[in-house]
Design a protein around this motif. Structure first.
Motif: not given
Length: 264
Positions: A111, A149, A152, A155
């Motif tokens: 991330k 999105k 995560v 990412y």
């Protein structure tokens, strides 16, 4: 050719036990023949092998060990200055995978707090090429997965165009694409054509309904009865990971398997 479904132990049976090895036993009792899992940080290799032999379950996939990563990076394959950590995590996971005869490792990209830079791109490519050489010698496949999105935020690998481009640059049969239909639907949709077009690159498929990430037969955007037929007709014959959040418990939620005409 019948579709094959494996239990994702990060999600399934979590309402019954916090212990990964106990979830192995629960998956066996539910009828699964195989499982996939994140790297079991609180489990010894010996204990994992013992429970695998006890249950007879195949371990299909492990996520790469995240080591001591702090700050919610979700892996470090694309993170500059963490190459040593990536290599350490990779080798630790390979040894665990070999003990369990697991043939796939998900190489989480990481991330980011800011948009990616050229250094992220170069680091990602360098680390994946290194992984390809290591995994080829062990007959293990590394997987990269575009993650949306909503799943995560931040990412690094968040679209399929970049994923295909990086696979072409790595140019190894030991680095392939993991397609989670939950993320695919969020990122671009067009599930039917994407499966058909990318089939030569696909090393693993995972499923969950959108937007709730629940069982495939729950109300949502994806018609899984149709999508399963597309997967079968396309010629995909590997495991499909059940990476979803059961609404009313794992065992009750498994009614979708018979409803769609399949078996575990």
């Amino acid at each position: 050719m019948a579709l094959k479904f494996c239990a994702n132990l990060n999600y399934l049976f979590s309402e019954n036990s916090t212990q990964i090895l106990e979830r192995f036993r629960l998956a066996k009792l539910a009828g699964f023949r195989a499982v996939e899992n994140g790297f079991p940080i609180d489990v010894s290799v010996d204990d994992a092998v013992r429970v695998q032999k006890e249950t007879g379950l195949e371990v299909v996939l492990l996520n790469i060990c995240l080591g001591q990563v702090q700050g919610g990076e979700f892996g470090c394959t694309s993170i500059p200055d963490k190459e040593k950590e990536f290599k350490s995590n990779l080798h630790r996971t390979v040894e665990f995978a070999k003990a369990l005869n697991c043939k796939k490792i998900h190489l989480l990209a990481g991330k980011l707090q800011q948009p990616p830079t050229k250094d992220h791109h170069l680091t990602y490519l360098k680390n994946l090429k290194y992984a390809a050489s290591v995994l080829a010698s062990e007959n293990i496949t590394g997987l990269i997965e575009p993650i949306c999105k909503y799943g995560v935020p931040g990412y690094y690998l968040n679209n399929y165009e970049d994923a295909v481009e990086i696979l072409e640059k790595v140019n190894s049969s030991h680095i392939k694409l993991m397609v989670d239909l939950y993320h695919l639907q969020h990122i671009k949709g067009n599930i039917t054509n994407t499966i058909r077009d990318l089939l030569p690159l696909i090393g693993h498929i995972q499923i969950a309904q959108v937007p709730g990430r629940n069982e495939p037969n729950t109300l949502g955007e994806i018609n899984y009865e149709f999508v399963f037929k597309v997967i079968k007709e396309a010629g995909y014959d590997d495991w499909i990971g059940c990476e979803y959040k059961p609404i009313n418990g794992t065992n009750l939620g498994l009614n979708w398997v018979k409803e769609f005409g399949y078996s575990l």
